[in-house]
Enzyme design. Structure first.
Site, PDB file in Angstrom:
ATOM      1  N   ASN A 145       3.474  33.529 -12.479  1.00 44.52           N
ATOM      2  CA  ASN A 145       2.642  34.209 -11.488  1.00 44.52           C
ATOM      3  C   ASN A 145       1.308  33.465 -11.370  1.00 44.52           C
ATOM      4  OD1 ASN A 145       1.724  36.359  -9.739  1.00 44.52           O
ATOM      5  ND2 ASN A 145       0.553  37.177 -11.471  1.00 44.52           N
ATOM      6  N   HIS A 184      -2.713  34.241 -10.587  1.00 39.63           N
ATOM      7  CA  HIS A 184      -3.658  35.356 -10.556  1.00 39.63           C
ATOM      8  C   HIS A 184      -5.059  34.797 -10.324  1.00 39.63           C
ATOM      9  CE1 HIS A 184      -5.262  39.299 -11.387  1.00 39.63           C
ATOM     10  NE2 HIS A 184      -6.138  38.748 -12.206  1.00 39.63           N
ATOM     11  N   SER A 217      -5.533  31.466 -12.536  1.00 44.47           N
ATOM     12  CA  SER A 217      -4.661  31.186 -13.681  1.00 44.47           C
ATOM     13  C   SER A 217      -3.206  31.286 -13.245  1.00 44.47           C
ATOM     14  CB  SER A 217      -4.859  32.239 -14.792  1.00 44.47           C
ATOM     15  OG  SER A 217      -6.223  32.373 -15.143  1.00 44.47           O
ATOM     16  N   ASP A 232      -0.441  41.039 -15.313  1.00 46.39           N
ATOM     17  CA  ASP A 232      -1.284  39.829 -15.428  1.00 46.39           C
ATOM     18  C   ASP A 232      -1.499  39.431 -16.889  1.00 46.39           C
ATOM     19  OD1 ASP A 232      -1.493  39.738 -12.643  1.00 46.39           O
ATOM     20  OD2 ASP A 232      -3.134  41.158 -12.680  1.00 46.39           O
TER      21      ASP A 232
HETATM   22  C1  GRF Z   1      -3.740  34.828  -4.041  1.00 46.80           C
HETATM   23  O1  GRF Z   1      -5.113  34.881  -4.190  1.00 46.80           O
HETATM   24  C2  GRF Z   1      -3.058  35.022  -5.381  1.00 46.80           C
HETATM   25  O2  GRF Z   1      -3.777  34.495  -6.440  1.00 46.80           O
HETATM   26  C3  GRF Z   1      -3.003  36.519  -5.493  1.00 46.80           C
HETATM   27  O3  GRF Z   1      -2.752  36.974  -4.175  1.00 46.80           O
HETATM   28  C4  GRF Z   1      -3.200  36.014  -3.237  1.00 46.80           C
HETATM   29  C5  GRF Z   1      -2.030  35.653  -2.390  1.00 46.80           C
HETATM   30  O4  GRF Z   1      -2.361  34.809  -1.323  1.00 46.80           O
HETATM   31  N1  GRF Z   1      -2.045  36.894  -6.484  1.00 46.80           N
HETATM   32  P1  GRF Z   1      -1.201  34.043  -0.542  1.00 46.80           P
HETATM   33  O5  GRF Z   1      -0.217  35.110  -0.050  1.00 46.80           O
HETATM   34  O6  GRF Z   1      -0.572  33.082  -1.468  1.00 46.80           O
HETATM   35  O7  GRF Z   1      -1.884  33.380   0.627  1.00 46.80           O
END
Ligand code: GRF
Length: 198
Positions: A110, A112, A139, A148
């Protein structure tokens, strides 16, 4: 070379997904996208993936009410059908049950938008600004039972500037996310490939 079959799970815009698809256009990249799936039928990223020639699917979580595992079993069937070997969550906004996490343990990562272990959950950038932190960031981590949580694979740091808002900081971190995620996914694939039985 061996490339792991990659499924990317999204809920919205899909800009990180797009960064992964672009990296995987290189035949030397260790993951081969086989599926982009969403829990929202109208996720913008589904259109982007389809335009790039990648198979797409959705499982509408709303049809399953509070039964998270039933939703996940439907999603899991699609992932298996596609031959998925590694999952990248990219803005996938569903909390996963222990059943799904256990099933894909060691094969799911994932991204985050914080420097974990700081600021798990939502509103990460605002929380970093409110705390007076000198830097924010993002991260990529292996997915484990806690939200997370899980071992961090790689991080990118971004200085917080005077006057930064949640929006300005998020935009600068997102630029780094798009560089970090392809690198971290490649590292995760190398680790999996090193332990994969022939
Ligand atoms: C990103 O900031 C990611 O870190 C978080 O959600 C957002 C998703 O953006 N988990 P995208 O859909 O990849 O444009």
């Amino acid at each position: 070379m061996t490339r792991l079959k990659l499924a990317i799970l999204i809920s919205g815009r899909g800009s990180n997904m797009e960064a992964l698809l672009q990296a995987a256009e290189d035949p030397g990249y260790p993951a081969q996208p086989v599926l982009v799936a969403s829990n929202r039928p109208d996720a913008k990223g589904l259109e982007t993936a389809a335009s790039a020639g990648i198979a797409t699917a959705f499982v509408d979580h709303k049809l399953y009410g509070k039964d998270r595992e039933a939703f996940e079993r439907a999603l899991d069937a699609i992932l298996e059908e596609a031959g998925t070997e590694i999952i990248a969550l990219a803005g996938f906004m569903r909390v996963l049950t222990p059943w799904f996490v256990d099933k894909w343990a060691g094969r799911m990562i994932n991204i985050h938008p914080s420097l974990l272990p700081k600021y798990k959950g939502l509103h990460t950038h605002q929380r970093a600004i409110d705390a007076g932190d000198a830097e924010g960031g993002c991260s990529v981590h292996w997915v484990s039972a806690g939200v997370d949580d899980g071992e961090v694979i790689a991080q990118a740091r971004v200085p917080i500037q005077p006057g930064d808002t949640e929006e300005t900081l998020a935009a600068r971190v997102l630029v780094e996310e798009h560089k970090l995620y392809p690198q971290a996914l490649a590292m995760a694939c190398q680790r999996l490939l090193a332990t994969k039985p022939d």
